[in-house]
Design a protein around this motif. Sequence first.
Motif, PDB file in Angstrom:
ATOM      1  N   PRO A  12     -61.782-131.456  -3.412  1.00  0.00           N
ATOM      2  CA  PRO A  12     -62.985-131.838  -2.660  1.00  0.00           C
ATOM      3  C   PRO A  12     -63.181-131.063  -1.361  1.00  0.00           C
ATOM      4  O   PRO A  12     -64.282-131.095  -0.791  1.00  0.00           O
ATOM      5  CB  PRO A  12     -62.765-133.334  -2.392  1.00  0.00           C
ATOM      6  CG  PRO A  12     -61.305-133.557  -2.568  1.00  0.00           C
ATOM      7  CD  PRO A  12     -60.847-132.577  -3.591  1.00  0.00           C
ATOM      8  N   THR A  13     -62.168-130.368  -0.886  1.00  0.00           N
ATOM      9  CA  THR A  13     -62.324-129.603   0.351  1.00  0.00           C
ATOM     10  C   THR A  13     -63.358-128.483   0.216  1.00  0.00           C
ATOM     11  O   THR A  13     -63.854-127.975   1.220  1.00  0.00           O
ATOM     12  CB  THR A  13     -60.973-128.986   0.764  1.00  0.00           C
ATOM     13  OG1 THR A  13     -60.419-128.272  -0.351  1.00  0.00           O
ATOM     14  CG2 THR A  13     -59.998-130.069   1.193  1.00  0.00           C
ATOM     15  N   VAL A  14     -63.692-128.106  -1.005  1.00  0.00           N
ATOM     16  CA  VAL A  14     -64.684-127.054  -1.221  1.00  0.00           C
ATOM     17  C   VAL A  14     -66.091-127.544  -0.907  1.00  0.00           C
ATOM     18  O   VAL A  14     -66.993-126.754  -0.609  1.00  0.00           O
ATOM     19  CB  VAL A  14     -64.617-126.536  -2.677  1.00  0.00           C
ATOM     20  CG1 VAL A  14     -65.688-125.505  -2.974  1.00  0.00           C
ATOM     21  CG2 VAL A  14     -63.252-125.947  -2.957  1.00  0.00           C
ATOM     22  N   ALA A  15     -66.297-128.846  -0.946  1.00  0.00           N
ATOM     23  CA  ALA A  15     -67.654-129.400  -0.826  1.00  0.00           C
ATOM     24  C   ALA A  15     -68.349-128.970   0.460  1.00  0.00           C
ATOM     25  O   ALA A  15     -69.538-128.599   0.451  1.00  0.00           O
ATOM     26  CB  ALA A  15     -67.600-130.919  -0.927  1.00  0.00           C
ATOM     27  N   ALA A  16     -67.646-129.018   1.578  1.00  0.00           N
ATOM     28  CA  ALA A  16     -68.276-128.689   2.862  1.00  0.00           C
ATOM     29  C   ALA A  16     -68.723-127.228   2.893  1.00  0.00           C
ATOM     30  O   ALA A  16     -69.823-126.912   3.346  1.00  0.00           O
ATOM     31  CB  ALA A  16     -67.311-128.979   4.009  1.00  0.00           C
ATOM     32  N   ASP A  17     -67.884-126.334   2.384  1.00  0.00           N
ATOM     33  CA  ASP A  17     -68.248-124.918   2.367  1.00  0.00           C
ATOM     34  C   ASP A  17     -69.422-124.658   1.422  1.00  0.00           C
ATOM     35  O   ASP A  17     -70.297-123.833   1.709  1.00  0.00           O
ATOM     36  CB  ASP A  17     -67.049-124.075   1.938  1.00  0.00           C
ATOM     37  CG  ASP A  17     -65.937-124.093   2.984  1.00  0.00           C
ATOM     38  OD1 ASP A  17     -66.246-124.364   4.165  1.00  0.00           O
ATOM     39  OD2 ASP A  17     -64.775-123.845   2.613  1.00  0.00           O
ATOM     40  N   LEU A  18     -69.444-125.366   0.296  1.00  0.00           N
ATOM     41  CA  LEU A  18     -70.578-125.219  -0.621  1.00  0.00           C
ATOM     42  C   LEU A  18     -71.871-125.686   0.027  1.00  0.00           C
ATOM     43  O   LEU A  18     -72.926-125.058  -0.114  1.00  0.00           O
ATOM     44  CB  LEU A  18     -70.336-126.032  -1.903  1.00  0.00           C
ATOM     45  CG  LEU A  18     -69.481-125.399  -2.994  1.00  0.00           C
ATOM     46  CD1 LEU A  18     -69.248-126.402  -4.115  1.00  0.00           C
ATOM     47  CD2 LEU A  18     -70.135-124.123  -3.542  1.00  0.00           C
ATOM     48  N   MET A  46     -61.258-118.599  -1.529  1.00  0.00           N
ATOM     49  CA  MET A  46     -62.235-117.547  -1.836  1.00  0.00           C
ATOM     50  C   MET A  46     -63.432-118.073  -2.613  1.00  0.00           C
ATOM     51  O   MET A  46     -64.355-117.316  -2.924  1.00  0.00           O
ATOM     52  CB  MET A  46     -61.555-116.441  -2.659  1.00  0.00           C
ATOM     53  CG  MET A  46     -60.450-115.694  -1.941  1.00  0.00           C
ATOM     54  SD  MET A  46     -61.107-114.734  -0.552  1.00  0.00           S
ATOM     55  CE  MET A  46     -60.462-115.658   0.835  1.00  0.00           C
ATOM     56  N   ALA A  47     -63.447-119.356  -2.958  1.00  0.00           N
ATOM     57  CA  ALA A  47     -64.433-119.878  -3.904  1.00  0.00           C
ATOM     58  C   ALA A  47     -65.869-119.649  -3.443  1.00  0.00           C
ATOM     59  O   ALA A  47     -66.712-119.153  -4.196  1.00  0.00           O
ATOM     60  CB  ALA A  47     -64.183-121.365  -4.146  1.00  0.00           C
ATOM     61  N   VAL A  48     -66.154-119.996  -2.210  1.00  0.00           N
ATOM     62  CA  VAL A  48     -67.545-119.885  -1.739  1.00  0.00           C
ATOM     63  C   VAL A  48     -67.941-118.423  -1.565  1.00  0.00           C
ATOM     64  O   VAL A  48     -69.065-118.027  -1.919  1.00  0.00           O
ATOM     65  CB  VAL A  48     -67.728-120.680  -0.436  1.00  0.00           C
ATOM     66  CG1 VAL A  48     -69.111-120.432   0.152  1.00  0.00           C
ATOM     67  CG2 VAL A  48     -67.531-122.168  -0.702  1.00  0.00           C
ATOM     68  N   GLN A  49     -67.036-117.613  -1.038  1.00  0.00           N
ATOM     69  CA  GLN A  49     -67.347-116.181  -0.923  1.00  0.00           C
ATOM     70  C   GLN A  49     -67.623-115.579  -2.300  1.00  0.00           C
ATOM     71  O   GLN A  49     -68.539-114.754  -2.466  1.00  0.00           O
ATOM     72  CB  GLN A  49     -66.186-115.442  -0.261  1.00  0.00           C
ATOM     73  CG  GLN A  49     -65.968-115.794   1.202  1.00  0.00           C
ATOM     74  CD  GLN A  49     -64.819-114.984   1.802  1.00  0.00           C
ATOM     75  OE1 GLN A  49     -64.902-113.758   1.889  1.00  0.00           O
ATOM     76  NE2 GLN A  49     -63.763-115.656   2.201  1.00  0.00           N
ATOM     77  N   ALA A  50     -66.829-115.970  -3.281  1.00  0.00           N
ATOM     78  CA  ALA A  50     -67.013-115.422  -4.630  1.00  0.00           C
ATOM     79  C   ALA A  50     -68.352-115.849  -5.221  1.00  0.00           C
ATOM     80  O   ALA A  50     -69.060-115.036  -5.821  1.00  0.00           O
ATOM     81  CB  ALA A  50     -65.866-115.867  -5.535  1.00  0.00           C
ATOM     82  N   ALA A  90     -72.570-125.714   3.188  1.00  0.00           N
ATOM     83  CA  ALA A  90     -72.978-124.741   4.198  1.00  0.00           C
ATOM     84  C   ALA A  90     -73.623-123.518   3.549  1.00  0.00           C
ATOM     85  O   ALA A  90     -74.594-122.959   4.063  1.00  0.00           O
ATOM     86  CB  ALA A  90     -71.763-124.320   5.026  1.00  0.00           C
ATOM     87  N   GLN A  91     -73.109-123.127   2.400  1.00  0.00           N
ATOM     88  CA  GLN A  91     -73.648-121.948   1.727  1.00  0.00           C
ATOM     89  C   GLN A  91     -75.028-122.216   1.152  1.00  0.00           C
ATOM     90  O   GLN A  91     -75.930-121.386   1.250  1.00  0.00           O
ATOM     91  CB  GLN A  91     -72.705-121.509   0.603  1.00  0.00           C
ATOM     92  CG  GLN A  91     -73.202-120.289  -0.171  1.00  0.00           C
ATOM     93  CD  GLN A  91     -72.822-120.340  -1.638  1.00  0.00           C
ATOM     94  OE1 GLN A  91     -72.439-121.380  -2.143  1.00  0.00           O
ATOM     95  NE2 GLN A  91     -72.962-119.220  -2.297  1.00  0.00           N
ATOM     96  N   THR A  92     -75.199-123.371   0.497  1.00  0.00           N
ATOM     97  CA  THR A  92     -76.442-123.650  -0.218  1.00  0.00           C
ATOM     98  C   THR A  92     -77.449-124.442   0.615  1.00  0.00           C
ATOM     99  O   THR A  92     -78.566-124.677   0.158  1.00  0.00           O
ATOM    100  CB  THR A  92     -76.131-124.453  -1.490  1.00  0.00           C
ATOM    101  OG1 THR A  92     -75.504-125.692  -1.127  1.00  0.00           O
ATOM    102  CG2 THR A  92     -75.196-123.678  -2.402  1.00  0.00           C
ATOM    103  N   GLN A  93     -77.050-124.885   1.804  1.00  0.00           N
ATOM    104  CA  GLN A  93     -77.921-125.666   2.692  1.00  0.00           C
ATOM    105  C   GLN A  93     -78.179-127.078   2.168  1.00  0.00           C
ATOM    106  O   GLN A  93     -78.992-127.801   2.734  1.00  0.00           O
ATOM    107  CB  GLN A  93     -79.272-124.959   2.917  1.00  0.00           C
ATOM    108  CG  GLN A  93     -79.148-123.531   3.433  1.00  0.00           C
ATOM    109  CD  GLN A  93     -78.406-123.463   4.774  1.00  0.00           C
ATOM    110  OE1 GLN A  93     -78.752-124.170   5.710  1.00  0.00           O
ATOM    111  NE2 GLN A  93     -77.383-122.632   4.835  1.00  0.00           N
ATOM    112  N   THR A  94     -77.536-127.478   1.087  1.00  0.00           N
ATOM    113  CA  THR A  94     -77.664-128.851   0.591  1.00  0.00           C
ATOM    114  C   THR A  94     -76.301-129.314   0.101  1.00  0.00           C
ATOM    115  O   THR A  94     -75.530-128.511  -0.445  1.00  0.00           O
ATOM    116  CB  THR A  94     -78.653-128.959  -0.582  1.00  0.00           C
ATOM    117  OG1 THR A  94     -78.242-128.047  -1.614  1.00  0.00           O
ATOM    118  CG2 THR A  94     -80.065-128.638  -0.139  1.00  0.00           C
TER     119      THR A  94
END
Length: 436
Positions: free
Chosen positions: A414-420, A315-319, A422-426
């Motif tokens: 580190p699996t959160v990095a890809a979703d972050l 839920m990290a990126v959605q939150a 995608a969310q922030t475009q960087t």
Amino acid sequence: MNTPTYDRVGDCELVFEEQHDTQLVWIDIAMRGGAARDPAGSDGLHRHAALLARRGAGSRDRQALDAAIDQLGASVDIGVGRDMTSISAVVLARQMEPLADILADFIAQPLFAQDEHGRLLRETPQVLGEVRDDDASLSSRWFDALVAPGHPYARTSLGTEASLQTFTAEAARELWRAECVRGNVVIGISGAPSASQAVALAQRLTAAMPAGPAPASPALPYLAPTSPRVVLVNKPQRTQAQLRIGHMMPRWGDEAHGDSPALAVIEAAFGGMFSSRLMQEIRVKRGWSYGAGCSIRRSAGPHWFEIGMACDIEMAVQATTLVQEMFAQLRAEGLTASELAFTKDYLDGSIPFHFATARQRVQLGVRDLMFGLPRGFGYQLREQIRAVTADDIARALTWFYPAAALTLMVASAPTVAADLAAQTQTPPEVVEFDAY
């Protein structure tokens, strides 16, 4: 409501209030000087000096000092914050003079023994390890370092492995001597003593303390946030993500703008009570986190505004996306009329819990003086909050909450990095959890 009285004992400031429903005496001694004033490259030296001073003073080594305090049935605690070092003690009224003599030794004649210096140097890395093991503490440590790099408040009060190597007992002694002077100290006394007894107690505490003015304060600039920042604190094998979002703010109690009452309302409405927006959207509606909240750091200089929560890694990126949208909406639209009225009622009912006792009021008075705020600032805030209007809220949001300049920090696997990304475009900056 009773309020403390303010006096001077020589060069020291004294905050005092009697309360006779118990035969206890509380003594709070505060010295300007904390982590923000640590020498360059020696983060944590104030903490080291304060803890070392507690380990032997006057004619007593550590064991004798502990035994003397225990024999009185007293309690003595040390605290080191960003702006000050504090000594807090409580004892029965009939033992207040013997305890004052011990504290006077502790202030003016600490031993800074080499064996205790070495022991403390071996203990501190264990504390650092505990901080890194605890994800919430780890996140706070990293967020402080990332949100305004180079600012004195970005420094750690605990220190780092590298800074610990620079410490010497003599450096700790010199730091203590420089700041333990009468012009740099505020004493708070509350409880059983009369006014004349409190003055006598303060004189006893400071009799051996050198005279002298407060050392110069470090520059505590407001570093206006100019661009957003996304950082992943890489801690493998996490199933949860610690989220911190925030930015630097002008000083709490800033006289030029006088918006502290409105800021207190915004803080409570957005994330300071169970019915706040963050709790309702994150916990109650979605069940993403057990708690979600925000806080404005109260300090002597400009500090930060911080939103925090812990959620499942999925839920990290959605939150983070939702929180940033909510924050943008808050800044653009302010509070509704019903939110404003409800939050003012909440604060009107809850603030008195913070100064219900003489000890609390004295501690608040000491803190206000340490932060350079007017006398009575803390306990006069309640009355000012009652007068806050929607226009006050709009003005405070415009000045204190800059747009598009948030620092977003996620401490997780580190699996959160890809979703972050995608969310922030960087791609996010990635730092290893034990690199600091």
